[in-house]
Design an enzyme around this catalytic site. Structure first.
Site, mmCIF file in Angstrom:
data_model
loop_
_atom_site.group_PDB
_atom_site.id
_atom_site.type_symbol
_atom_site.label_atom_id
_atom_site.label_comp_id
_atom_site.label_asym_id
_atom_site.label_seq_id
_atom_site.Cartn_x
_atom_site.Cartn_y
_atom_site.Cartn_z
ATOM 1 N N GLY A 46 0.700 -1.102 -0.138
ATOM 2 C CA GLY A 46 -0.072 -0.080 -0.114
ATOM 3 C C GLY A 46 1.038 1.227 0.125
ATOM 4 O O GLY A 46 2.047 1.150 0.384
ATOM 5 N N GLN A 51 2.677 10.137 1.560
ATOM 6 C CA GLN A 51 4.039 9.378 1.273
ATOM 7 C C GLN A 51 4.707 9.849 0.236
ATOM 8 O O GLN A 51 6.078 9.776 0.029
ATOM 9 C CB GLN A 51 4.093 7.880 1.476
ATOM 10 C CG GLN A 51 3.434 7.474 2.615
ATOM 11 C CD GLN A 51 3.261 5.984 2.732
ATOM 12 O OE1 GLN A 51 2.274 5.499 2.185
ATOM 13 N NE2 GLN A 51 4.247 5.077 3.293
ATOM 14 N N CYS A 88 6.328 0.081 7.315
ATOM 15 C CA CYS A 88 5.922 1.295 6.945
ATOM 16 C C CYS A 88 7.208 1.473 5.894
ATOM 17 O O CYS A 88 8.196 1.650 6.187
ATOM 18 C CB CYS A 88 5.546 2.546 7.770
ATOM 19 S SG CYS A 88 5.027 3.794 6.883
ATOM 20 N N LEU A 89 6.839 1.847 4.682
ATOM 21 C CA LEU A 89 7.791 2.242 3.694
ATOM 22 C C LEU A 89 8.378 3.763 4.096
ATOM 23 O O LEU A 89 9.646 3.945 3.709
ATOM 24 C CB LEU A 89 7.078 2.338 2.107
ATOM 25 C CG LEU A 89 6.636 1.016 1.624
ATOM 26 C CD1 LEU A 89 6.093 1.049 0.395
ATOM 27 C CD2 LEU A 89 7.918 0.024 1.480
ATOM 28 N N HIS A 130 -3.667 1.018 7.733
ATOM 29 C CA HIS A 130 -2.464 1.519 7.784
ATOM 30 C C HIS A 130 -2.483 2.871 6.761
ATOM 31 O O HIS A 130 -1.986 3.790 7.219
ATOM 32 C CB HIS A 130 -1.452 0.521 7.214
ATOM 33 C CG HIS A 130 -0.020 1.102 7.225
ATOM 34 N ND1 HIS A 130 0.966 0.561 8.127
ATOM 35 C CD2 HIS A 130 0.820 2.010 6.480
ATOM 36 C CE1 HIS A 130 2.090 1.172 7.974
ATOM 37 N NE2 HIS A 130 1.948 1.995 6.755
ATOM 38 N N GLU A 131 -3.112 2.677 5.574
ATOM 39 C CA GLU A 131 -3.066 3.761 4.613
ATOM 40 C C GLU A 131 -4.030 4.978 4.933
ATOM 41 O O GLU A 131 -3.727 5.946 4.903
ATOM 42 C CB GLU A 131 -3.799 3.150 2.952
ATOM 43 C CG GLU A 131 -2.545 2.166 2.645
ATOM 44 C CD GLU A 131 -1.081 2.531 2.791
ATOM 45 O OE1 GLU A 131 -0.979 3.724 2.791
ATOM 46 O OE2 GLU A 131 -0.353 1.749 2.841
ATOM 47 N N HIS A 134 -2.467 7.209 7.391
ATOM 48 C CA HIS A 134 -1.595 8.096 6.623
ATOM 49 C C HIS A 134 -2.337 9.365 6.138
ATOM 50 O O HIS A 134 -1.778 10.379 6.090
ATOM 51 C CB HIS A 134 -0.881 7.419 5.481
ATOM 52 C CG HIS A 134 0.460 6.549 5.726
ATOM 53 N ND1 HIS A 134 1.634 7.242 6.232
ATOM 54 C CD2 HIS A 134 0.770 5.279 5.704
ATOM 55 C CE1 HIS A 134 2.670 6.328 6.347
ATOM 56 N NE2 HIS A 134 2.165 5.118 6.046
HETATM 57 CO CO CO Z 1 3.034 3.368 5.487
#
Ligand code: CO
Length: 171
Positions: A46, A51, A88-89, A130-131, A134
């Site tokens: 995701g 981000q 998380c990226l 999670h998204e 964000h």
């Molecule tokens: Co993340």
């Protein structure tokens, strides 16, 4: 479509609350395409507009080969609890155990502004939550009592938790 740099922890843009999307035209379509390409390149399950430094309520989630583009998503119902590893990226090199709802139901819009519904449990449900966080400027570390709960992964010093990284979805 472009692979763009992912904003990481410490960049204030990660903490901005996304604004409601009200134009479903070329800019949004290119943003969604960039989100998908950048997510797949990472790779992750995701990615949310903040981000990429864009404070809009848009994100993508891809689990099991199914790509979901979610614009202005909100959780309308949830059930149960599920505790699992999450990464998380925007915080490369770490994962942690986070308790989420086991299943969530979303109402959102697609890239053309049409209303859609999506339900997900397990990994899909976790990635969706999670998204959506964000889009509120929220990160999974906000749920931790202490940064000591972060588990280092990958090829850093030691790299002993490398196998865990493969099993843990990043989003
Ligand atoms: Co993340």
């Amino acid at each position: 479509m472009s692979v763009l740099p992912i904003v990481t922890l410490g960049d204030p843009r990660l903490r901005l609350k996304g604004q409601e999307v009200d134009s479903f035209a070329k800019y949004l379509h290119e943003l969604l395409d960039d989100l998908t390409e950048t997510m797949r390149d990472a790779p992750g399950v995701g990615l949310a507009a903040p981000q990429l430094g864009v404070a809009l309520r848009a994100c993508v989630v891809e689990v099991g080969g199914n790509l979901h583009e979610l614009v202005n998503p909100r959780i309308v119902r949830s059930s149960g609890d599920d505790r699992d590893l999450e990464g998380c990226l925007s915080l490369p090199g770490f994962v942690a155990y986070v308790t989420r709802r086991e299943k969530v139901w979303l109402a959102a819009q697609n890239r053309h502004g049409r209303k859609i519904k999506l339900a997900g449990s397990g990994l899909l449900g976790r990635a969706m939550q999670h998204e959506l966080d964000h889009l509120e400027g929220k990160l999974y570390i906000d749920y931790l009592d202490s940064m000591d709960e972060l588990i280092p992964v990958g090829a850093g010093e030691g790299g002993e938790a490398g196998s865990e990284e493969l099993a843990t979805p990043l989003a």
